[in-house]
Write an enzyme that holds these catalytic residues in place. Structure first.
Site, PDB file in Angstrom:
ATOM      1  N   GLU A 134      35.769 -17.857 -30.013  1.00  0.00           N
ATOM      2  CA  GLU A 134      34.849 -17.863 -28.174  1.00  0.00           C
ATOM      3  C   GLU A 134      35.051 -18.126 -27.745  1.00  0.00           C
ATOM      4  O   GLU A 134      36.200 -18.998 -27.370  1.00  0.00           O
ATOM      5  CB  GLU A 134      33.526 -19.235 -28.589  1.00  0.00           C
ATOM      6  CG  GLU A 134      31.690 -19.667 -28.149  1.00  0.00           C
ATOM      7  CD  GLU A 134      31.044 -18.388 -28.048  1.00  0.00           C
ATOM      8  OE1 GLU A 134      31.646 -17.260 -27.673  1.00  0.00           O
ATOM      9  OE2 GLU A 134      30.232 -18.622 -29.134  1.00  0.00           O
ATOM     10  N   GLU A 179      14.468 -22.282 -27.169  1.00  0.00           N
ATOM     11  CA  GLU A 179      15.123 -23.086 -28.697  1.00  0.00           C
ATOM     12  C   GLU A 179      14.682 -25.091 -28.386  1.00  0.00           C
ATOM     13  O   GLU A 179      14.660 -25.387 -29.231  1.00  0.00           O
ATOM     14  CB  GLU A 179      16.986 -23.224 -27.654  1.00  0.00           C
ATOM     15  CG  GLU A 179      17.920 -22.068 -28.088  1.00  0.00           C
ATOM     16  CD  GLU A 179      18.814 -22.178 -27.456  1.00  0.00           C
ATOM     17  OE1 GLU A 179      19.950 -23.227 -28.423  1.00  0.00           O
ATOM     18  OE2 GLU A 179      19.383 -21.281 -27.909  1.00  0.00           O
ATOM     19  N   TYR A 195      35.780 -20.949 -20.909  1.00  0.00           N
ATOM     20  CA  TYR A 195      37.620 -21.799 -22.543  1.00  0.00           C
ATOM     21  C   TYR A 195      37.059 -20.428 -23.301  1.00  0.00           C
ATOM     22  O   TYR A 195      36.988 -19.332 -23.330  1.00  0.00           O
ATOM     23  CB  TYR A 195      35.985 -22.661 -22.442  1.00  0.00           C
ATOM     24  CG  TYR A 195      35.189 -22.848 -23.749  1.00  0.00           C
ATOM     25  CD1 TYR A 195      35.328 -22.723 -24.967  1.00  0.00           C
ATOM     26  CD2 TYR A 195      33.590 -22.328 -22.859  1.00  0.00           C
ATOM     27  CE1 TYR A 195      33.575 -22.040 -25.488  1.00  0.00           C
ATOM     28  CE2 TYR A 195      32.956 -21.729 -23.602  1.00  0.00           C
ATOM     29  CZ  TYR A 195      32.695 -22.303 -24.848  1.00  0.00           C
ATOM     30  OH  TYR A 195      31.754 -21.251 -25.779  1.00  0.00           O
ATOM     31  N   HIS A 244      33.282 -13.332 -22.194  1.00  0.00           N
ATOM     32  CA  HIS A 244      32.065 -12.955 -21.682  1.00  0.00           C
ATOM     33  C   HIS A 244      31.013 -13.553 -20.659  1.00  0.00           C
ATOM     34  O   HIS A 244      31.871 -15.346 -21.589  1.00  0.00           O
ATOM     35  CB  HIS A 244      31.206 -12.053 -22.670  1.00  0.00           C
ATOM     36  CG  HIS A 244      30.814 -13.203 -24.194  1.00  0.00           C
ATOM     37  ND1 HIS A 244      32.033 -13.428 -24.950  1.00  0.00           N
ATOM     38  CD2 HIS A 244      30.048 -13.549 -24.117  1.00  0.00           C
ATOM     39  CE1 HIS A 244      31.017 -14.327 -25.882  1.00  0.00           C
ATOM     40  NE2 HIS A 244      30.099 -14.504 -25.471  1.00  0.00           N
ATOM     41  N   GLU A 286      34.210 -17.701 -23.392  1.00  0.00           N
ATOM     42  CA  GLU A 286      33.573 -17.720 -22.359  1.00  0.00           C
ATOM     43  C   GLU A 286      33.831 -18.085 -21.379  1.00  0.00           C
ATOM     44  O   GLU A 286      34.467 -19.151 -20.814  1.00  0.00           O
ATOM     45  CB  GLU A 286      31.540 -18.592 -23.286  1.00  0.00           C
ATOM     46  CG  GLU A 286      31.330 -17.466 -24.785  1.00  0.00           C
ATOM     47  CD  GLU A 286      29.728 -18.511 -24.518  1.00  0.00           C
ATOM     48  OE1 GLU A 286      29.616 -17.760 -25.533  1.00  0.00           O
ATOM     49  OE2 GLU A 286      30.123 -19.760 -24.303  1.00  0.00           O
ATOM     50  N   CYS A 322      22.569 -24.144 -25.169  1.00  0.00           N
ATOM     51  CA  CYS A 322      23.653 -22.733 -24.193  1.00  0.00           C
ATOM     52  C   CYS A 322      23.335 -21.268 -24.716  1.00  0.00           C
ATOM     53  O   CYS A 322      22.902 -21.224 -25.369  1.00  0.00           O
ATOM     54  CB  CYS A 322      24.722 -22.873 -25.501  1.00  0.00           C
ATOM     55  SG  CYS A 322      25.773 -23.991 -24.848  1.00  0.00           S
ATOM     56  N   TRP A 377      33.020 -26.822 -26.383  1.00  0.00           N
ATOM     57  CA  TRP A 377      33.085 -26.439 -24.666  1.00  0.00           C
ATOM     58  C   TRP A 377      32.625 -27.934 -24.355  1.00  0.00           C
ATOM     59  O   TRP A 377      33.123 -27.558 -23.140  1.00  0.00           O
ATOM     60  CB  TRP A 377      32.390 -25.609 -24.905  1.00  0.00           C
ATOM     61  CG  TRP A 377      30.956 -25.066 -25.583  1.00  0.00           C
ATOM     62  CD1 TRP A 377      29.643 -26.681 -25.633  1.00  0.00           C
ATOM     63  CD2 TRP A 377      30.801 -24.866 -26.761  1.00  0.00           C
ATOM     64  NE1 TRP A 377      28.472 -26.100 -26.189  1.00  0.00           N
ATOM     65  CE2 TRP A 377      29.090 -24.872 -27.338  1.00  0.00           C
ATOM     66  CE3 TRP A 377      31.272 -24.500 -27.757  1.00  0.00           C
ATOM     67  CZ2 TRP A 377      28.152 -25.153 -28.373  1.00  0.00           C
ATOM     68  CZ3 TRP A 377      31.090 -23.983 -29.274  1.00  0.00           C
ATOM     69  CH2 TRP A 377      29.123 -24.682 -29.481  1.00  0.00           C
ATOM     70  N   HIS A 404      31.190 -11.898 -30.761  1.00  0.00           N
ATOM     71  CA  HIS A 404      31.739 -13.116 -31.879  1.00  0.00           C
ATOM     72  C   HIS A 404      32.301 -12.636 -32.877  1.00  0.00           C
ATOM     73  O   HIS A 404      31.274 -12.621 -34.159  1.00  0.00           O
ATOM     74  CB  HIS A 404      30.669 -14.137 -31.946  1.00  0.00           C
ATOM     75  CG  HIS A 404      29.876 -14.602 -30.367  1.00  0.00           C
ATOM     76  ND1 HIS A 404      28.930 -14.375 -30.277  1.00  0.00           N
ATOM     77  CD2 HIS A 404      30.570 -15.640 -29.960  1.00  0.00           C
ATOM     78  CE1 HIS A 404      28.456 -15.000 -28.948  1.00  0.00           C
ATOM     79  NE2 HIS A 404      29.191 -15.981 -29.067  1.00  0.00           N
ATOM     80  N   HIS A 451      23.744 -16.862 -22.895  1.00  0.00           N
ATOM     81  CA  HIS A 451      23.382 -15.331 -22.584  1.00  0.00           C
ATOM     82  C   HIS A 451      23.248 -15.755 -21.366  1.00  0.00           C
ATOM     83  O   HIS A 451      22.151 -14.908 -22.508  1.00  0.00           O
ATOM     84  CB  HIS A 451      23.995 -14.378 -23.178  1.00  0.00           C
ATOM     85  CG  HIS A 451      25.459 -16.122 -24.076  1.00  0.00           C
ATOM     86  ND1 HIS A 451      24.887 -15.676 -26.198  1.00  0.00           N
ATOM     87  CD2 HIS A 451      26.542 -14.920 -24.809  1.00  0.00           C
ATOM     88  CE1 HIS A 451      26.082 -16.069 -26.214  1.00  0.00           C
ATOM     89  NE2 HIS A 451      27.749 -16.135 -26.085  1.00  0.00           N
TER      90      HIS A 451
END
Length: 194
Positions: free
Chosen positions: A115, A88, A105, A33, A117, A68, A162, A26, A70
């Site tokens: 960002e 989280e 986006y 990604h 992704e 959100c 996003w 980032h 990964h």
């Protein structure tokens, strides 16, 4: 010893190109990604919104959808959703459904951090209480889906870029999130089909 988390780099068609350390992707030249977005709903049909922790590299302190993250290399995306919701928000998942398999986006912060992704979007239902991890989440709020979508679509809610792009697409699926027809996992980008 802490193991550094890696993300899956992808091309524009969603094929894996390799991996990179999450801490290095980032920046001003963020490569495309694999990621995910999730929208958590309770038994009343309310959506869980979260305010990103102030320590976040991208969009710190900004309100957004529930969670959100990964997927790790080799990790199925729906498992990554469950893992991050537990970490989280302390949530146990009742059900998880793929809704927008090919959402992607690119957004640029005022400071130039990008960002970028390929970000499948999931609907999740939970029945456990929210226990936010302050390292990740600054605040949470449950909101009726109708109020949330109207706020986003009419520009009345300040929300992550996003999320602002995802909500109109989710709204097209119908006004009742419980009646949305899930997408097939076969529609996921190749890098996400594990």
């Amino acid at each position: 010893m802490t193991i550094e988390e890696h993300v899956v780099l992808v091309d524009s068609a969603g094929h894996a190109l390799g991996t990179a350390p999450k801490t290095e992707v980032h920046g001003r030249e963020t490569p495309l990604h694999l990621a995910f977005s999730s929208y958590v709903f309770d038994h009343e049909g309310r959506v869980l919104l979260t305010r990103r922790a102030d320590r976040k590299v991208t969009w710190p302190g900004i309100w957004t959808n529930s969670c959100c993250g990964h997927p790790l290399p080799g990790e199925p995306v729906d498992r990554a959703v469950e893992r991050r919701l537990s970490y989280e928000l302390g949530l146990a998942v009742k059900s998880i459904d793929l809704m927008l398999p090919t959402f992607a986006y690119r957004a640029v912060m005022a400071n130039g951090i990008v960002e970028h992704e390929l970000c499948p979007v999931y609907r999740v239902t939970v029945s456990s209480p929210v226990v936010p991890n302050p390292e990740e989440v600054g605040e949470t709020r449950w909101m009726p889906w109708k109020d949330f979508t109207e706020g986003v679509l009419n520009g009345l809610l300040a929300i992550s870029p996003w999320c602002r792009e995802q909500v109109p697409l989710l709204d097209e699926l119908g006004s009742d999130p419980t009646s949305w027809e899930p997408a097939s996992p076969s529609e996921l980008p190749p890098a996400a089909r594990l």
